[in-house]
Design a protein around this motif. Structure first.
Motif, short mmCIF file in Angstrom:
data_model
loop_
_atom_site.label_atom_id
_atom_site.label_comp_id
_atom_site.label_asym_id
_atom_site.label_seq_id
_atom_site.Cartn_x
_atom_site.Cartn_y
_atom_site.Cartn_z
N VAL A 1 -31.01 59.08 -38.89
CA VAL A 1 -30.94 59.87 -40.20
C VAL A 1 -32.65 59.64 -40.79
N PRO A 2 -32.91 60.48 -41.57
CA PRO A 2 -34.46 60.27 -42.27
C PRO A 2 -34.05 59.27 -43.25
N ALA A 3 -35.49 58.37 -43.31
CA ALA A 3 -35.29 57.15 -44.19
C ALA A 3 -34.81 57.50 -45.41
N GLN A 4 -35.39 58.46 -46.15
CA GLN A 4 -35.02 58.76 -47.50
C GLN A 4 -33.31 58.98 -47.75
N ALA B 1 -29.25 54.88 -37.76
CA ALA B 1 -30.66 54.36 -37.66
C ALA B 1 -31.66 55.32 -38.41
N ASN B 2 -32.92 54.66 -38.74
CA ASN B 2 -33.76 55.65 -39.43
C ASN B 2 -34.90 55.96 -38.31
N GLY B 3 -34.81 55.48 -37.18
CA GLY B 3 -35.73 55.86 -36.05
C GLY B 3 -36.86 54.96 -36.24
N PRO C 1 -29.49 44.18 -35.97
CA PRO C 1 -31.03 44.05 -35.48
C PRO C 1 -31.10 45.11 -34.52
N LEU C 2 -32.53 45.49 -34.70
CA LEU C 2 -32.87 46.54 -33.56
C LEU C 2 -32.51 46.43 -32.33
N ILE D 1 -36.73 56.71 -32.07
CA ILE D 1 -36.82 58.09 -31.20
C ILE D 1 -38.33 58.01 -30.83
N PRO D 2 -38.61 58.22 -29.53
CA PRO D 2 -39.82 58.33 -29.03
C PRO D 2 -40.70 59.69 -29.58
#
Length: 252
Positions: A6-9, A41-43, A69-70, A145-146
């Motif tokens: 999802v977008p960080a915002q 996750a915000n990617g 944790p990532l 996300i790459p």
């Protein structure tokens, strides 16, 4: 457990809003209901476990249960530079490369690239490539996300070579040091692993001698992937897998 980027915002201190295609997939395909838990996750730098609070018409509202944790990321950053192949082969490289662990994809044009580049069509294709990378990262349980860049010229690609700690150009005419030898020399103690490795893969017809020379002048090492000639989409995935193995990602 299902995972969504999802977008960080849309990821606040204690709540996450899942919208768009992800909300549709979660509610219509997965038949999620309030109380179900998924990972968001915000990617980039945050991954959380969330519990669905409410399902709205076009969004899913979920409370954050815990920070996680990532996970799913390699300590070595691998960039795959792929000369634009015919058909949907670039989609294969991005999808499978994301699953294996690539961090960045750099499509480029070289002398023997067969694909006719059309900037108007490329915008739509780039959107599709990025969607493929997102979905593959979710499937592979990655935290990031790459990046998928717009197609570069040969000169633009070579200008990026100096940003990598190790740049390897896979060249079928190379008779000296193999891909394996360069990797083992780079990652063997006490040198330790390089932070960023750039792997450059040519088109269906391979690189010209002039391109190989220009790449060497830009800091790339020309390497062989073995005695057999691989398809361009196969070469990218073989090289990436070799790196992951040599750095211990696959038990190497």
């Amino acid at each position: 457990m299902q995972r969504y980027f999802v977008p960080a915002q849309q990821m606040k201190a204690d709540v996450v809003h899942i919208t768009g295609d992800d909300a549709h997939h979660l509610t219509r395909v997965m038949r999620a209901k309030p109380g179900d838990e998924v990972i968001a996750a915000n990617g980039a730098d945050r991954e959380v476990l969330v519990r669905i609070r409410e399902i709205e018409k076009e969004a899913v509202v979920a409370d954050i249960v815990e920070e996680r944790p990532l996970s799913g990321e390699s300590p070595v950053t691998v960039w795959i530079a792929q000369s634009l192949p015919k058909g949907d082969k670039m989609e294969t490289v991005i999808q499978k490369g994301t699953e294996v662990g690539a961090a960045r994809f750099l499509p480029f044009l070289s002398e023997r690239t067969v694909v006719q580049y059309d900037a108007r069509k490329e915008a739509k294709r780039l959107d599709r490539w990025r969607k493929i990378a997102k979905e593959a990262a979710e499937q592979a349980h990655r935290s990031r996300i790459p990046e998928v860049e717009a197609p570069l010229s040969w000169k633009e690609l070579l200008a990026l070579a100096g940003q990598a700690d190790l740049a390897l150009l896979c060249y079928e005419k190379e008779e000296g040091r193999s891909f394996k030898e360069w990797l083992r020399a780079q990652f063997a103690p006490p040198a330790g692993p390089a932070q960023t490795v750039l792997v450059v893969i040519g088109p269906e017809g391979g690189f010209t001698e002039r391109e190989a020379e220009e790449a060497q002048a830009a800091g790339c090492r020309t390497v062989s992937l073995g005695s057999r000639i691989l398809r361009t989409e196969t070469a990218a995935l073989v090289a990436l897998t070799c790196i992951m193995y040599e750095t211990g990602e696959m038990g190497g």
